[in-house]
Design a protein around this motif. Structure first.
Motif, PDB file in Angstrom:
ATOM      1  N   GLU A 208     -27.420  16.141   6.665  1.00 47.20           N
ATOM      2  CA  GLU A 208     -26.275  17.043   6.710  1.00 47.20           C
ATOM      3  C   GLU A 208     -26.760  18.347   6.093  1.00 47.20           C
ATOM      4  O   GLU A 208     -26.822  18.473   4.867  1.00 47.20           O
ATOM      5  CB  GLU A 208     -25.107  16.475   5.920  1.00 47.20           C
ATOM      6  N   GLY A 209     -27.183  19.290   6.924  1.00 43.30           N
ATOM      7  CA  GLY A 209     -27.873  20.463   6.406  1.00 43.30           C
ATOM      8  C   GLY A 209     -29.238  20.041   5.902  1.00 43.30           C
ATOM      9  O   GLY A 209     -30.033  19.462   6.633  1.00 43.30           O
ATOM     10  N   ASP A 210     -29.511  20.301   4.630  1.00 42.74           N
ATOM     11  CA  ASP A 210     -30.773  19.888   4.021  1.00 42.74           C
ATOM     12  C   ASP A 210     -30.642  18.597   3.213  1.00 42.74           C
ATOM     13  O   ASP A 210     -31.609  18.151   2.596  1.00 42.74           O
ATOM     14  CB  ASP A 210     -31.301  20.996   3.096  1.00 42.74           C
ATOM     15  N   GLN A 211     -29.455  18.000   3.214  1.00 36.55           N
ATOM     16  CA  GLN A 211     -29.214  16.813   2.401  1.00 36.55           C
ATOM     17  C   GLN A 211     -29.332  15.543   3.242  1.00 36.55           C
ATOM     18  O   GLN A 211     -28.743  15.437   4.326  1.00 36.55           O
ATOM     19  CB  GLN A 211     -27.825  16.872   1.767  1.00 36.55           C
ATOM     20  N   LEU A 212     -30.092  14.571   2.738  1.00 40.45           N
ATOM     21  CA  LEU A 212     -30.213  13.281   3.408  1.00 40.45           C
ATOM     22  C   LEU A 212     -28.930  12.480   3.198  1.00 40.45           C
ATOM     23  O   LEU A 212     -28.537  12.209   2.067  1.00 40.45           O
ATOM     24  CB  LEU A 212     -31.406  12.500   2.849  1.00 40.45           C
ATOM     25  N   VAL A 213     -28.268  12.132   4.293  1.00 39.31           N
ATOM     26  CA  VAL A 213     -27.048  11.317   4.208  1.00 39.31           C
ATOM     27  C   VAL A 213     -27.231   9.986   4.920  1.00 39.31           C
ATOM     28  O   VAL A 213     -26.427   9.067   4.758  1.00 39.31           O
ATOM     29  CB  VAL A 213     -25.839  12.064   4.795  1.00 39.31           C
ATOM     30  N   SER A 214     -28.255   9.876   5.748  1.00 38.79           N
ATOM     31  CA  SER A 214     -28.585   8.662   6.485  1.00 38.79           C
ATOM     32  C   SER A 214     -27.465   8.309   7.472  1.00 38.79           C
ATOM     33  O   SER A 214     -26.665   9.164   7.866  1.00 38.79           O
ATOM     34  CB  SER A 214     -28.846   7.509   5.513  1.00 38.79           C
ATOM     35  N   VAL A 215     -27.412   7.033   7.847  1.00 42.53           N
ATOM     36  CA  VAL A 215     -26.381   6.541   8.764  1.00 42.53           C
ATOM     37  C   VAL A 215     -25.692   5.356   8.096  1.00 42.53           C
ATOM     38  O   VAL A 215     -26.360   4.463   7.565  1.00 42.53           O
ATOM     39  CB  VAL A 215     -26.993   6.104  10.111  1.00 42.53           C
ATOM     40  N   LYS A 216     -24.386   5.331   8.143  1.00 43.09           N
ATOM     41  CA  LYS A 216     -23.602   4.291   7.484  1.00 43.09           C
ATOM     42  C   LYS A 216     -22.920   3.396   8.499  1.00 43.09           C
ATOM     43  O   LYS A 216     -22.429   3.869   9.528  1.00 43.09           O
ATOM     44  CB  LYS A 216     -22.555   4.937   6.576  1.00 43.09           C
ATOM     45  N   LEU A 217     -22.890   2.100   8.216  1.00 35.48           N
ATOM     46  CA  LEU A 217     -22.129   1.154   9.027  1.00 35.48           C
ATOM     47  C   LEU A 217     -20.752   1.029   8.384  1.00 35.48           C
ATOM     48  O   LEU A 217     -20.620   0.520   7.272  1.00 35.48           O
ATOM     49  CB  LEU A 217     -22.816  -0.212   9.077  1.00 35.48           C
ATOM     50  N   ARG A 218     -19.725   1.531   9.076  1.00 31.70           N
ATOM     51  CA  ARG A 218     -18.384   1.579   8.489  1.00 31.70           C
ATOM     52  C   ARG A 218     -17.516   0.440   9.007  1.00 31.70           C
ATOM     53  O   ARG A 218     -17.371   0.243  10.220  1.00 31.70           O
ATOM     54  CB  ARG A 218     -17.704   2.914   8.778  1.00 31.70           C
ATOM     55  N   LYS A 219     -16.925  -0.299   8.074  1.00 30.19           N
ATOM     56  CA  LYS A 219     -16.002  -1.360   8.425  1.00 30.19           C
ATOM     57  C   LYS A 219     -14.735  -0.757   9.023  1.00 30.19           C
ATOM     58  O   LYS A 219     -14.180   0.199   8.496  1.00 30.19           O
ATOM     59  CB  LYS A 219     -15.649  -2.178   7.174  1.00 30.19           C
ATOM     60  N   GLY A 220     -14.289  -1.311  10.137  1.00 28.98           N
ATOM     61  CA  GLY A 220     -13.098  -0.800  10.798  1.00 28.98           C
ATOM     62  C   GLY A 220     -13.393   0.239  11.857  1.00 28.98           C
ATOM     63  O   GLY A 220     -12.483   0.712  12.528  1.00 28.98           O
ATOM     64  N   GLY A 221     -14.692   0.607  11.988  1.00 24.92           N
ATOM     65  CA  GLY A 221     -15.069   1.550  13.027  1.00 24.92           C
ATOM     66  C   GLY A 221     -15.545   2.879  12.474  1.00 24.92           C
ATOM     67  O   GLY A 221     -15.055   3.346  11.436  1.00 24.92           O
ATOM     68  N   ALA A 222     -16.493   3.479  13.161  1.00 29.91           N
ATOM     69  CA  ALA A 222     -17.059   4.758  12.725  1.00 29.91           C
ATOM     70  C   ALA A 222     -16.015   5.858  12.780  1.00 29.91           C
ATOM     71  O   ALA A 222     -15.239   5.947  13.733  1.00 29.91           O
ATOM     72  CB  ALA A 222     -18.252   5.113  13.608  1.00 29.91           C
ATOM     73  N   GLN A 223     -15.991   6.692  11.748  1.00 25.28           N
ATOM     74  CA  GLN A 223     -15.073   7.827  11.697  1.00 25.28           C
ATOM     75  C   GLN A 223     -15.813   9.163  11.780  1.00 25.28           C
ATOM     76  O   GLN A 223     -15.261  10.148  12.262  1.00 25.28           O
ATOM     77  CB  GLN A 223     -14.248   7.765  10.402  1.00 25.28           C
ATOM     78  N   ASN A 224     -17.033   9.181  11.293  1.00 22.41           N
ATOM     79  CA  ASN A 224     -17.858  10.386  11.370  1.00 22.41           C
ATOM     80  C   ASN A 224     -18.876  10.181  12.495  1.00 22.41           C
ATOM     81  O   ASN A 224     -19.845   9.432  12.323  1.00 22.41           O
ATOM     82  CB  ASN A 224     -18.575  10.622  10.041  1.00 22.41           C
TER      83      ASN A 224
END
Length: 283
Positions: A208-224
């Motif tokens: 996200e810009g220069d910041q590492l945010v990786s990828v998240k597995l979200r319960k209930g479905g992806a929102q981002n």
């Protein structure tokens, strides 16, 4: 002269001496009815405990030797099969199964600062990726087209989980993933090892810009839509394990990713300056 034993074939009388008696003192039969008894060895009686123990020991040793010989003869083939599976998984993460691995991939190892370490066996490190990460040794697989594959390692619900993440030349966008496990629950957490789940990661970004945010597995479905995928239904612990695996593993490679991103940005900047100069010259 050694004493011998002779047995009467009629009554069973045992006579000790240099020769059989002229006649049996019990039943009176002649010496021809006596049989010389031979001394029995320790293992001459096949029903004795000593014989059974010795026979069993010999058989165990023989079988062990045969198994060892068979294992050694198959060891090279097994190694080649495992190596082939790893190479195929790396190519699969790039959707490049039609490519020749040895011609398409440059494999190397970097340290915590992103510098190459010479003399390391990349695939030997993959056999103990957890130990390799702990030792500050990070395998990298760079394709000829500029994409990079990073191995990842973590812990699911029941044991280790691991895989390969391919990044586009921008070192940000995911080109593909392959994830595996050692014992997640079939139909639940084990779904992380299916192409259907892998497909969700394609096109996601880890910065996200220069910041590492990786990828998240979200319960209930992806929102981002940029940084999230759907978690595994009924596999919350496994999903959390994958989320942690991706972030932690990407963090190890952060210096390399930042260096490659900066290198990729330099030609673009140089081209922009060159275009500005051309405009000025034309004016």
């Amino acid at each position: 002269m050694a004493t011998k034993k002779f047995k009467c074939n009629v009554c069973g009388y045992i006579h000790e001496g240099a020769a059989a008696p002229e006649k049996c003192p019990v039943c009176g039969v002649p010496a021809s009815e006596f049989t010389l008894l031979k001394k029995k060895g320790l293992f001459s009686d096949t029903n004795s405990n000593a014989y059974i123990i010795m026979y069993s020991t010999v058989m165990v040793v023989v079988v062990a030797i045969l198994l060892a010989v068979a294992a050694l003869s198959l060891q090279q083939r097994q190694y080649e099969n495992v190596l082939g599976e790893k190479k195929q998984s790396i190519l699969m993460s790039l959707s490049a199964q039609d490519q020749n691995y040895d011609e398409f991939i440059d494999a190397y190892v970097i340290d915590a600062e992103g510098n190459r370490i010479e003399g390391e066996d990349v695939f030997a490190l993959l056999n103990d990726l957890k130990g390799a990460f702990a030792a500050g040794k990070y395998p990298v697989f760079e394709a000829k087209d500029g994409r990079v594959v990073l191995p990842v390692y973590g812990v699911g619900l029941w044991g280790p989980i691991w895989g390969y993440v391919a990044l586009q030349k921008d070192m940000n966008t995911i080109a593909g993933v392959v994830i595996s496990h050692s014992g997640e629950t079939p139909g639940l957490g084990a779904e992380i090892a299916t192409p259907k789940h892998w497909a969700q990661y394609v096109g996601k970004t880890i910065f996200e810009g220069d910041q590492l945010v990786s990828v998240k597995l979200r319960k209930g479905g992806a929102q981002n839509p940029a940084h999230e995928v759907d978690a595994i239904s009924g596999g919350t612990k496994t999903s959390d394990g994958v989320t942690n695996m991706l972030f932690d593993s990407f963090s190890y490679y952060l210096p390399l990713l930042e260096a490659k991103k900066a290198a990729a940005a330099q030609p673009a900047a140089a081209e922009e300056v060159s275009n500005d100069e051309n405009v000025e010259n034309n004016e």
